[in-house]
Design a protein around this motif. Structure first.
Motif, PDB file in Angstrom:
ATOM      1  N   LEU A 175       0.357  -1.750   0.109  1.00 12.60           N
ATOM      2  CA  LEU A 175       0.076  -0.080  -0.369  1.00 12.60           C
ATOM      3  C   LEU A 175       1.350   1.322  -0.025  1.00 12.60           C
ATOM      4  N   ILE A 180      -1.706  -1.079  -5.008  1.00 11.93           N
ATOM      5  CA  ILE A 180      -3.043  -1.998  -4.690  1.00 11.93           C
ATOM      6  C   ILE A 180      -3.552  -2.828  -5.256  1.00 11.93           C
ATOM      7  N   LEU A 223      -2.769   5.208   1.224  1.00 13.81           N
ATOM      8  CA  LEU A 223      -1.862   4.216  -0.038  1.00 13.81           C
ATOM      9  C   LEU A 223      -1.005   5.194  -0.237  1.00 13.81           C
ATOM     10  N   TRP A 279     -10.615   0.865  -2.817  1.00 20.00           N
ATOM     11  CA  TRP A 279      -9.381   1.071  -4.189  1.00 20.00           C
ATOM     12  C   TRP A 279      -9.102   0.068  -5.252  1.00 20.00           C
TER      13      TRP A 279
END
Length: 312
Positions: A175, A180, A223, A279
């Motif tokens: 992250l 991701i 992130l 995400w």
């Protein structure tokens, strides 16, 4: 699912009657490795005609045992999200143990007597690196000694990605570096943040790409900087969006880190509302553009990429 909070000393009368299979661990992220532990416990519970119970802690062990300040801990899953994931995995009971008071210094035998036998465990299921005290004496290898034939001990081997175990630490690193897509693969679901929509500098609106400026829950991990394809749940509906995590260096140096999301086909004023951001995909890194027009052209490309990603 029933959630039961326990702090030392707790009243045994609040523990539901009947035997359980107890899955235990901190479970930050409830990733694929954690899920394997809970699914193993669920199968054992069905086999033994027991309820499935999950035991976790109310705070990260590093806060207590390594004296890391609470504000420096950023969770993959808040307790609220963790409980939701436990429910999806079929838990009947979740015990949230308060890691405070005399509990951190509790001898292993007392912990087993109170928090395993005392929770009516017919079997205890945990990952192979689970500890319940000093790791040299309170580990899965020594648990049968402390159990004294009162419950079964089931050790679940690490789930591997390549040659390494899937771990919360591995996912945090992914992250932090914007990976991701791989992080989601190891989590077994799309990573998410919760936030409140706040007023920003309205730079996106001036460019023709209005954004939701988010104040993310301070306990949650954000992130690494970059542009991402997302889905955002707002007011009971889900919207596609392209998100920017960065410092808007095109408009000057030393800007604060912001999380801004341009929702496709959405332009309402919704300040103060809570959103959940899922995400999905890393689009590109942050770039300092020569001027606003160059940024606008790139945002158009980002929008097309976002649409293309979800259409695929």
């Amino acid at each position: 699912m029933k959630t039961i909070e326990l702090s030392e000393p707790f009243d045994p009368q609040i523990i539901p009657a009947g035997k359980v299979v107890l899955a235990t661990g901190f479970f930050d992220g409830v990733h694929c490795g954690h899920q394997q532990v809970i699914k193993t416990a669920a199968r054992q519970a069905k086999k033994m005609s027991c309820k499935l119970a999950v035991m976790t802690l109310d705070r990260h062990p590093m806060i207590v045992f390594q004296h890391v300040p609470t504000k420096q801990i950023h969770y993959l899953t808040t307790l609220k999200h963790k409980l939701k994931l436990f429910q999806q995995l079929g838990a009947d009971y979740v015990y949230v143990i308060k890691l405070a008071g005399t509990l951190p210094q509790m001898p292993p035998q007392e912990f087993v007597d109170k928090y395993m036998v005392g929770l009516h465990a017919a079997a205890v299921v945990a990952g192979e690196d689970y500890t319940y005290g000093k790791h040299t004496i309170a580990n899965m290898q020594t648990l049968p000694e402390f159990a004294r034939n009162r419950f079964q001990v089931i050790t679940v081997k690490h789930v591997l990605f390549g040659q390494k175990k899937i771990s919360s630490t591995m996912i945090r690193r992914l992250l932090d570096t914007g990976q991701i897509d791989l992080a989601n693969q190891l989590l077994g679901y799309h990573y998410q943040n919760t936030g409140i929509i706040v007023h920003g500098k309205q730079l996106g609106r001036q460019l023709g790409f209005p954004t939701l400026n988010l104040k993310i829950n301070s306990q949650e991990r954000i992130l690494g900087e970059g542009i991402y394809a997302t889905k955002v749940r707002l007011s009971g509906k889900e919207y596609l969006g392209m998100a920017s995590i960065g410092r808007n260096e095109t408009f000057g140096a030393n800007q604060q880190l912001t999380v801004e999301i341009n929702l496709l086909n959405f332009s309402k004023m919704v300040y103060g509302q809570q959103v959940v951001v899922n995400w999905y995909h890393y689009l590109r890194g942050q770039v300092k553009f020569a001027n606003a027009q160059a940024l606008i052209e790139q945002l158009k490309k980002d929008q097309r990429q976002t649409l293309n990603y979800f259409q695929k």
